[in-house]
Design a protein around this motif. Structure first.
Motif, PDB file in Angstrom:
ATOM      1  N   GLY A 129      -6.361   7.929   2.295  1.00  0.00           N
ATOM      2  CA  GLY A 129      -5.251   8.205   1.394  1.00  0.00           C
ATOM      3  C   GLY A 129      -5.069   9.696   1.158  1.00  0.00           C
ATOM      4  O   GLY A 129      -3.940  10.201   1.126  1.00  0.00           O
ATOM      5  N   SER A 156      -7.846   4.468  -2.281  1.00  0.00           N
ATOM      6  CA  SER A 156      -7.381   4.729  -0.912  1.00  0.00           C
ATOM      7  C   SER A 156      -8.345   5.606  -0.132  1.00  0.00           C
ATOM      8  O   SER A 156      -8.204   5.743   1.085  1.00  0.00           O
ATOM      9  CB  SER A 156      -5.981   5.357  -0.934  1.00  0.00           C
ATOM     10  N   PHE A 186       0.820  -1.208   0.000  1.00  0.00           N
ATOM     11  CA  PHE A 186       0.000   0.000   0.000  1.00  0.00           C
ATOM     12  C   PHE A 186       0.863   1.270   0.000  1.00  0.00           C
ATOM     13  O   PHE A 186       0.368   2.359  -0.255  1.00  0.00           O
ATOM     14  CB  PHE A 186      -0.959   0.024   1.195  1.00  0.00           C
ATOM     15  N   SER A 191      -6.190   7.839  -7.472  1.00  0.00           N
ATOM     16  CA  SER A 191      -5.960   7.095  -6.226  1.00  0.00           C
ATOM     17  C   SER A 191      -7.244   6.935  -5.420  1.00  0.00           C
ATOM     18  O   SER A 191      -7.222   6.909  -4.193  1.00  0.00           O
ATOM     19  CB  SER A 191      -4.908   7.817  -5.364  1.00  0.00           C
TER      20      SER A 191
END
Length: 189
Positions: A80, A76, A35, A73
């Motif tokens: 994230g 996430s 990750f 992204s």
């Protein structure tokens, strides 16, 4: 007003470059933590920080984090976005403040090094606090990853991005027309 519009346009170009870079280049460095992916998206943000100062860099960080979290992204999620903001934000505040006070090559190097150290320390703490929720694991499972994985990852990522930023800052800002021009004072007649 003209300068503000130009700066906004320049920041938009840097944000777009950042999103494009993370879209094109990202890969895990440590198999134990897939990750944690390296990406060069912070390079345009670091360049923007040197151009516009720590507050401009922080604004650019926030915009890029939200756009990146909503696009390339999105897996996430909000975690994230927040982790990226804490990591890059801590870097730009430190590096930007140091460079703002000493706009030399030496000032840039010192700013980048202290930004890298700050980002690494910040992310060690935030990973202890947030990663258990993100991965659904106990804190005890995260602690053994801090020194052998989290700290080296952040040092490597920030180090590579800092070195590239240092190498390309002046030439990229000139080629893209992103240098901030100081207003010229008209001489009296």
């Amino acid at each position: 007003m003209k300068i503000k519009t130009k700066q906004l346009t320049q920041m938009a170009v840097l944000a777009a470059m950042s999103i494009l870079l993370v879209y094109l280049i990202r890969f895990p460095i440590f198999p134990a933590a897939p990750f944690l992916e390296y990406d060069p998206a912070d390079i345009p943000i670091f360049i923007g920080t040197f151009m516009f100062g720590p507050l401009g860099g922080l604004v650019l960080t926030g915009v890029v984090c939200v756009l990146q979290g909503a696009t390339v992204s999105s897996a996430s999620g909000i975690i994230g976005v927040l982790m990226h903001f804490f990591a890059t934000g801590s870097f730009v505040l430190v590096a930007g403040n140091i460079y703002r006070k000493n706009r030399t090559r030496k000032g840039a190097i010192i700013g980048l090094v202290f930004g890298m150290i700050t980002m690494t320390a910040t992310m060690a703490l935030w990973n202890i606090a947030v990663t258990p929720f993100f991965l659904g694991i106990p804190v005890e499972a995260v602690l053994p990853m801090i020194l052998p994985v989290i700290v080296p990852f952040n040092l490597i990522k920030a180090g590579i991005n800092s070195a590239i930023t240092f190498a390309v800052y002046k030439s990229v800002s000139k080629v893209l027309g992103l240098e901030i021009q100081e207003p010229k004072i008209a001489e009296g007649k």
